[in-house]
Design an enzyme around this catalytic site. Structure first.
Site, PDB file in Angstrom:
ATOM      1  CG  ASP A 200      -2.185   0.880   0.930  1.00 40.53           C
ATOM      2  OD1 ASP A 200      -2.122   1.748   0.032  1.00 40.53           O
ATOM      3  OD2 ASP A 200      -3.198   0.741   1.630  1.00 40.53           O
TER       4      ASP A 200
HETATM    5  C1  NOJ Z   1      -3.946   3.968   0.092  1.00 42.92           C
HETATM    6  C2  NOJ Z   1      -5.138   3.062   0.207  1.00 42.92           C
HETATM    7  O1  NOJ Z   1      -5.111   2.383   1.438  1.00 42.92           O
HETATM    8  C3  NOJ Z   1      -5.224   2.056  -0.915  1.00 42.92           C
HETATM    9  O2  NOJ Z   1      -6.425   1.349  -0.791  1.00 42.92           O
HETATM   10  C4  NOJ Z   1      -5.106   2.734  -2.236  1.00 42.92           C
HETATM   11  O3  NOJ Z   1      -5.293   1.819  -3.281  1.00 42.92           O
HETATM   12  C5  NOJ Z   1      -3.754   3.404  -2.296  1.00 42.92           C
HETATM   13  N1  NOJ Z   1      -3.682   4.406  -1.243  1.00 42.92           N
HETATM   14  C6  NOJ Z   1      -3.479   4.057  -3.655  1.00 42.92           C
HETATM   15  O4  NOJ Z   1      -4.190   5.207  -3.783  1.00 42.92           O
END
Ligand code: NOJ
Length: 737
Positions: free
Chosen positions: A274
């Site tokens: 993430d």
């Molecule tokens: C953080 C989020 O937790 C995740 O779900 C997302 O896909 C990513 N950022 C990318 O934006």
């Protein structure tokens, strides 16, 4: 018939052989390319950045494998050209974006999609999203979010399918199929990314990013199943979660990423972190610095680094110092290249720049979004059948969500454009004579200034429709709440409308289950719509006018008070279950004896039960279940449970019921859930019609991870319900030998 089957077999064999040949071919191409790559180029592939033009030099130098958050096809083609035509080996970029519930045409937020209990429609929605997003050049989405969520304080309940593992599987698999289609190399195939692996929804106290404490058994019984099912359905990528489980941040958890994901489940897709979750292991106190975090992540089994820049900065030195092996890097790069070959990016790296605007908001996309918004709305209350409202009648429309085009799109609607949104206020005029008095400019507004005007206007109306709820920003990532009552002066607004004596219909447009039991006392009907997206207004107007009939069901328990959280229908049984005899605060005599209240499991203020159970949802008709039988009461583990029952539409309108099948395993080697959803079906019946229905449930679906951490069906006594929600119906008993 036989001939047809034989012909089908040949086709299946041909498809199977060509898929095998294709994958052999891909593996060979991956190896050939890998042989040509320098260590720096390999590490470059593992680097994902949120940039387009700004990263063009790094891309030309082979230092970037993927970009996110660029959606302009001209910019995407420009950076892709840098990768394909300028970098030494010409490896195309993976272009990614959070396309969570639609790209341009926005569908209901995922918890709303789950409320439809309609996987085919959800698959269609994901296909629409893929068609629109890939037309811009986006070939990878970070969806579906499979995190089981049992606590509505957590803002990201908006983004998942709620509290039930079975529903989570059905919705997740539908999305994966919709995004990816039948052929990965088709330019409309958008790779899915199952996230967040794992346990992110179990954040303590519902506070986003918080720590979790989940046993291995709970991981396997509750949190893993949707990931495993989606991987079996072909999900091409997986994202690690921000949180730790029992002290191990997922991005550094080799047991999760290697033992479970790769070895047990045979995943051959790609693992991405993430956003900076590798770097955040420093804040967790799990890594010394970014270099250490990089070493931990790659060794644990991460392939691609989203936005920590640790891999690109430190991986080479780590290999040179012997702290990371080049074989480990190679394994990661293989997974990345395999994905790029699978998506046909080497053959087809560019997008037709004129396509995006042609496909956005196509009429059939809007129609699917409207249908999803219709099916996702849940009727929670309808005293005296006040709904549907008479067509052509005069209604007062008020409240902060009546005409909030941006807000009704919900969280993660990055690319939806509010000028395309149809709000309820815009749509209601097609059915009613609308008087509009705006009150409360947004859901947190506390100003009651316009209430008097609305009360006056109500006198001229046959009914009042109040649109309340939550703005988009109040749910979603990082947006947790500890108080789930309506914000601002929304409850006061409902009460003011109640004082007019007119029928009051409340429409809630929100990102999570709110605690509105008290508001329910101040109105006649409640229609609940998790942020419904672009076509929400038309959908809600059709429902209020009875052109469409509500069929949505709750994918999460609705609480009396946030203090009951976490509360979920499929909880393990306690040793002191409440038997219905709760003594509540006002009834406790002075100096009551210590044990006089009964010593069972409930709250002195809110009692034991929630406001509304999982699976609940009313219709404009009523349904009756009867003649439930099982063909056998003693079954073997290899049997199917043949379930027969009748369903009758006992009302006056054609409508659809979501039939739900629940099972309880009465005694286990570990404490078992009080009920578990094992199947559902949508059944449409004409007024007065009875259908005889059948459902075959494999006994093997009763398996769980037992005391010895084996996945087995334990012999013994079971109960089975077929009902319209998780709290209704009478069970039948059966035994598994
Ligand atoms: C953080 C989020 O937790 C995740 O779900 C997302 O896909 C990513 N950022 C990318 O934006």
């Amino acid at each position: 018939m036989k001939i047809r089957r034989f012909a089908m077999l040949i086709v299946a064999m041909a498809v199977g052989t060509s898929a095998m040949a294709q994958s052999l071919d891909i593996d060979q191409r991956v190896e050939e390319l890998l042989q040509k790559m320098t260590l720096e180029e390999k590490i470059g592939q593992m680097n994902q950045v949120s940039a387009g033009y700004q990263a063009i030099d790094a891309i030309s130098n082979g230092q970037v494998g993927s970009i996110l958050n660029v959606v302009d096809p001209v910019e995407i083609n420009a950076v892709q050209r840098a990768a394909v035509e300028k970098s030494r080996l010409g490896i195309p970029l993976l272009v990614s974006r959070d396309v969570i519930h639609g790209f341009r045409t926005i569908f209901p937020i995922p918890i709303g999609l789950a409320s439809t209990f309609d996987p085919a429609l959800v698959e269609r929605g994901a296909r629409v999203a893929a068609i629109e997003a890939t037309a811009s050049g986006v070939r990878w989405t970070f969806s579906p979010m499979l995190d089981i969520a049992r606590d509505p304080r957590w803002g990201r309940v908006a983004e998942g399918s709620g509290e039930d593992p079975y529903l989570d599987i059905q919705m997740g698999v539908a999305m994966v199929k919709g995004y990816q289609g039948d052929n990965f190399a088709d330019p409309t195939c958008m790779a899915a990314c199952v996230k967040h692996f794992v346990g992110y929804g179990a954040a303590e106290g519902g506070r986003d990013y918080n720590t979790t404490m989940i046993s291995e058994r709970a991981l396997r019984n509750v949190y893993f199943p949707a990931f495993k099912a989606c991987i079996e359905a072909g999900a091409l990528t997986l994202m690690t979660s921000f949180n730790d489980v029992d002290g191990l941040p997922s991005t550094g958890n080799d047991w999760l990423l290697r033992n479970v994901l790769r070895e047990e489940w045979g995943f051959d897709g790609m693992v991405v972190t993430d956003w900076n979750s590798s770097g955040e292991m420093i804040a967790h106190g799990f890594a010394d610095d970014l270099k250490d975090a990089t070493k931990i992540s790659i060794n644990a089994g991460v392939d691609m680094d989203m936005m920590s820049y640790g891999f690109i900065q430190h991986a080479k030195a780590l290999v040179e110092e012997g702290k990371l092996s080049e074989q480990t890097i190679d394994a990661a790069v293989r997974n990345i290249l395999r994905l790029k070959f699978r998506l046909g990016l080497f053959e087809n790296p560019y997008v037709d720049e004129s396509l995006a605007r042609k496909v956005a908001y196509a009429p059939e996309h809007l129609a699917a979004a409207k249908q999803a918004a219709i099916e996702s709305a849940i009727l929670l209350q309808n005293n005296d059948n006040v709904l549907p409202l008479a067509k052509g009648s005069t209604i007062l429309v008020t409240g902060p969500m009546a005409d909030a085009p941006y807000e009704q799109l919900g969280t993660w609607a990055f690319d939806g454009e509010e000028q395309h949104t149809v709000t309820p206020l815009k749509a209601l005029g097609a059915h009613f004579n609308v008087i509009n008095v705006p009150t409360l400019t947004h859901s947190r507004d506390k100003s009651t200034a316009n209430f008097k005007g609305a009360v006056r206007a109500a006198k001229k109306a046959d009914a009042v429709v109040v649109f309340v709820g939550e703005e988009a920003i109040l749910s979603g990532e990082a947006h947790s709440l500890s108080d789930l009552d309506l914000q601002g002066a929304q409850s006061e607004l409902i009460a003011a409308m109640r004082s007019t004596g007119k029928p009051v219909v409340v429409v809630v447009i929100a990102g999570r289950p709110l605690t509105i039991e008290q508001d329910a006392n101040n109105c006649d009907a409640i229609l609940y719509s998790f942020h419904p997206g672009t076509m929400g207004g038309e959908a809600l107007a059709d429902l209020l006018a009875g052109v469409a009939v509500p069929s949505g069901k709750l994918p999460m328990t609705f609480l009396r008070d946030a203090g009951q959280a976490p509360f979920y229908y499929n909880h393990p049984m306690t040793g002191r279950p409440n038997n219905g005899s709760e003594t509540l605060l006002n009834d406790i005599p002075m100096k009551a004896g210590q044990t006089s209240l009964g010593c069972t499991s409930y709250y002195l203020d809110t009692g034991y039960g929630p406001w509304l159970p999982f699976g609940y949802g009313l219709s404009y008709t009523t349904f009756e279940y009867s003649n439930l039988t099982l063909d056998k009461s003693v079954l073997n583990k290899s049997d199917y449970i043949h379930i027969d029952f009748d369903l009758t539409n006992t009302g006056e309108r054609e409508a659809t019921e979501v039939v739900q099948i629940y099972v309880r395993d009465l005694v286990g080697s570990v404490v078992r859930p009080v009920k578990e959803l094992k199947g559902f079906m949508r059944v449409t019946l004409k007024p007065g019609e009875t259908k005889h229905l059948m459902y075959d449930l494999p006994v093997s679906d009763l398996a769980f991870w037992n005391r010895d951490m084996e996945y087995v069906v334990e012999p013994g006594k079971f109960q089975l319900w077929v009902a319209g929600d998780s709290a209704s119906g009478e069970p039948l008993d059966f035994i598994v030998k």
